[in-house]
Design a protein around this motif. Sequence first.
Motif, PDB file in Angstrom:
ATOM      1  N   PRO A   1       6.027  12.647 -12.987  1.00 59.81           N
ATOM      2  CA  PRO A   1       7.241  11.827 -13.142  1.00 59.81           C
ATOM      3  C   PRO A   1       8.365  12.218 -12.187  1.00 59.81           C
ATOM      4  N   GLU A   2       8.540  13.515 -11.950  1.00 58.18           N
ATOM      5  CA  GLU A   2       9.616  13.926 -11.051  1.00 58.18           C
ATOM      6  C   GLU A   2       9.332  13.518  -9.607  1.00 58.18           C
ATOM      7  N   GLN A   3       8.058  13.430  -9.230  1.00 57.50           N
ATOM      8  CA  GLN A   3       7.706  12.974  -7.893  1.00 57.50           C
ATOM      9  C   GLN A   3       7.978  11.483  -7.742  1.00 57.50           C
ATOM     10  N   ILE A   4       7.671  10.731  -8.782  1.00 51.98           N
ATOM     11  CA  ILE A   4       7.969   9.295  -8.763  1.00 51.98           C
ATOM     12  C   ILE A   4       9.471   9.063  -8.684  1.00 51.98           C
ATOM     13  N   GLU A   5      10.223   9.841  -9.432  1.00 51.05           N
ATOM     14  CA  GLU A   5      11.682   9.717  -9.410  1.00 51.05           C
ATOM     15  C   GLU A   5      12.232  10.033  -8.019  1.00 51.05           C
ATOM     16  N   ARG A   6      11.677  11.067  -7.393  1.00 51.49           N
ATOM     17  CA  ARG A   6      12.105  11.427  -6.047  1.00 51.49           C
ATOM     18  C   ARG A   6      11.805  10.290  -5.069  1.00 51.49           C
ATOM     19  N   PHE A   7      10.631   9.689  -5.188  1.00 56.82           N
ATOM     20  CA  PHE A   7      10.234   8.577  -4.332  1.00 56.82           C
ATOM     21  C   PHE A   7      11.162   7.380  -4.525  1.00 56.82           C
ATOM     22  N   GLN A   8      11.465   7.042  -5.758  1.00 53.14           N
ATOM     23  CA  GLN A   8      12.337   5.899  -6.031  1.00 53.14           C
ATOM     24  C   GLN A   8      13.740   6.139  -5.466  1.00 53.14           C
ATOM     25  N   HIS A   9      14.211   7.377  -5.537  1.00 56.09           N
ATOM     26  CA  HIS A   9      15.519   7.710  -4.981  1.00 56.09           C
ATOM     27  C   HIS A   9      15.522   7.540  -3.456  1.00 56.09           C
ATOM     28  N   LEU A  10      14.440   7.968  -2.805  1.00 56.83           N
ATOM     29  CA  LEU A  10      14.328   7.803  -1.359  1.00 56.83           C
ATOM     30  C   LEU A  10      14.272   6.325  -0.977  1.00 56.83           C
ATOM     31  N   LEU A  11      13.529   5.535  -1.765  1.00 60.30           N
ATOM     32  CA  LEU A  11      13.462   4.093  -1.512  1.00 60.30           C
ATOM     33  C   LEU A  11      14.848   3.455  -1.621  1.00 60.30           C
ATOM     34  N   GLN A  12      15.598   3.862  -2.611  1.00 56.41           N
ATOM     35  CA  GLN A  12      16.941   3.305  -2.800  1.00 56.41           C
ATOM     36  C   GLN A  12      17.826   3.600  -1.583  1.00 56.41           C
ATOM     37  N   ARG A  13      17.756   4.811  -1.089  1.00 57.47           N
ATOM     38  CA  ARG A  13      18.555   5.177   0.086  1.00 57.47           C
ATOM     39  C   ARG A  13      18.083   4.406   1.321  1.00 57.47           C
ATOM     40  N   ARG A  14      16.767   4.203   1.449  1.00 57.93           N
ATOM     41  CA  ARG A  14      16.256   3.448   2.592  1.00 57.93           C
ATOM     42  C   ARG A  14      16.684   1.986   2.503  1.00 57.93           C
ATOM     43  N   ARG A  15      16.674   1.414   1.297  1.00 55.81           N
ATOM     44  CA  ARG A  15      17.127   0.033   1.141  1.00 55.81           C
ATOM     45  C   ARG A  15      18.595  -0.120   1.522  1.00 55.81           C
ATOM     46  N   ALA A  16      19.369   0.948   1.377  1.00 56.91           N
ATOM     47  CA  ALA A  16      20.787   0.923   1.778  1.00 56.91           C
ATOM     48  C   ALA A  16      20.943   1.081   3.282  1.00 56.91           C
ATOM     49  N   GLY A  17      19.836   1.280   3.984  1.00 60.57           N
ATOM     50  CA  GLY A  17      19.860   1.342   5.435  1.00 60.57           C
ATOM     51  C   GLY A  17      19.737   2.717   6.044  1.00 60.57           C
ATOM     52  N   GLU A  18      19.695   3.763   5.224  1.00 59.53           N
ATOM     53  CA  GLU A  18      19.643   5.118   5.769  1.00 59.53           C
ATOM     54  C   GLU A  18      18.345   5.314   6.548  1.00 59.53           C
ATOM     55  N   PRO A  19      18.415   5.876   7.749  1.00 59.93           N
ATOM     56  CA  PRO A  19      17.214   6.032   8.575  1.00 59.93           C
ATOM     57  C   PRO A  19      16.163   6.926   7.919  1.00 59.93           C
ATOM     58  N   VAL A  20      14.907   6.572   8.127  1.00 61.66           N
ATOM     59  CA  VAL A  20      13.800   7.346   7.571  1.00 61.66           C
ATOM     60  C   VAL A  20      13.847   8.787   8.074  1.00 61.66           C
ATOM     61  N   ALA A  21      14.204   8.977   9.341  1.00 58.69           N
ATOM     62  CA  ALA A  21      14.242  10.338   9.895  1.00 58.69           C
ATOM     63  C   ALA A  21      15.218  11.223   9.137  1.00 58.69           C
ATOM     64  N   TYR A  22      16.373  10.674   8.744  1.00 54.72           N
ATOM     65  CA  TYR A  22      17.332  11.465   7.977  1.00 54.72           C
ATOM     66  C   TYR A  22      16.806  11.739   6.570  1.00 54.72           C
ATOM     67  N   LEU A  23      16.092  10.787   5.999  1.00 51.42           N
ATOM     68  CA  LEU A  23      15.544  10.980   4.656  1.00 51.42           C
ATOM     69  C   LEU A  23      14.457  12.050   4.648  1.00 51.42           C
ATOM     70  N   LEU A  24      13.665  12.073   5.707  1.00 49.42           N
ATOM     71  CA  LEU A  24      12.589  13.068   5.801  1.00 49.42           C
ATOM     72  C   LEU A  24      13.092  14.410   6.316  1.00 49.42           C
ATOM     73  N   GLY A  25      14.200  14.370   7.089  1.00 47.74           N
ATOM     74  CA  GLY A  25      14.690  15.590   7.717  1.00 47.74           C
ATOM     75  C   GLY A  25      13.845  16.045   8.885  1.00 47.74           C
ATOM     76  N   ARG A  26      12.999  15.160   9.407  1.00 48.06           N
ATOM     77  CA  ARG A  26      12.096  15.486  10.506  1.00 48.06           C
ATOM     78  C   ARG A  26      11.920  14.276  11.404  1.00 48.06           C
ATOM     79  N   ARG A  27      11.670  14.549  12.692  1.00 48.65           N
ATOM     80  CA  ARG A  27      11.320  13.480  13.631  1.00 48.65           C
ATOM     81  C   ARG A  27      10.471  14.072  14.741  1.00 48.65           C
ATOM     82  N   GLY A  28       9.377  13.400  15.068  1.00 47.91           N
ATOM     83  CA  GLY A  28       8.549  13.835  16.181  1.00 47.91           C
ATOM     84  C   GLY A  28       9.159  13.409  17.508  1.00 47.91           C
ATOM     85  N   PHE A  29       9.118  14.299  18.491  1.00 49.89           N
ATOM     86  CA  PHE A  29       9.580  13.998  19.846  1.00 49.89           C
ATOM     87  C   PHE A  29       8.732  14.797  20.816  1.00 49.89           C
TER      88      PHE A  29
END
Length: 278
Positions: A49-77
């Motif tokens: 349940p806590e993993q699902i809650e974490r996922f739903q929170h991330l989805l909510q932030r992404r729907r608000a437009g926050e970049p995936v890279a900031y949500l993950l804290g990582r980016r490949g370059f």
Amino acid sequence: MSLNLASLLHAAALPDSDSPRLDAELLLAHALNKPRSFLMTWPEHQPQPEQIERFQHLLQRRRAGEPVAYLLGRRGFWSLDLEVDSSTLIPRPDTERLVEVALERVVKHPARVLDLGTGTGAVALALAVERPAWEVTGCDSAAPAVALAERNRQRLGIGNATFVLSDWFAGLAQGKAFDLIVSNPPYIAENDPHLVEGDVRFEPATALVSGPDGLDDIRHIAQAAPDHLQPDGWLLLEHGWEQADAVRDLLAARGFAEVQSWQDLAGHQRISGGRWHG
């Protein structure tokens, strides 16, 4: 009713994303602390349940437009996995072209290299990895960015790069000259409508905007760079896809030779540079 990975992904609606399925997969894998391949291998897995809650929170932030890279804290370059946060721009694939051109132009070993406005350290660290004999310095005017770049350097174990706090050239050691200066500086005009769209809404404006035409920082770099270049040293700049003519004119007017531009992945002239004969 228990939710499995397949049903969670099916229900994840990200209508404003250019890649909604990929975004959802990356966020779910992050919430599970698993690789993305785990989702394909075990679609019937039922998260806690806590993993699902974490996922739903991330989805909510992404729907608000926050970049995936900031949500993950990582980016490949390049070949690097970089830590990113909202103190810096998110490294983009087009900037890898700046690394490629730098490696093509400068064949001297060893060489001294400066990355102006280093942000995450992406360009500096990519060059340092590819050329272990080079001495690479990255500078930024934002202390959080310098700290972030240094964390990336330490985590990746790269010994031939150094990061310092400096507003362009102002904080650099006196008398130190470089064989190559690279920069992905701010180059967006202050009234550009794209500033209120997409990921850039969440990125620091100081790393994006540069005066009425977007060229204020490039003008400053082009004017000051010769005082910090060795004879025959190169200055290479990333810029907007419609700015190549203006950037070449600035470099030529300052006295750079061999002034030219290079195309990005989409065929736009994205990198311009010149050689300082001194």
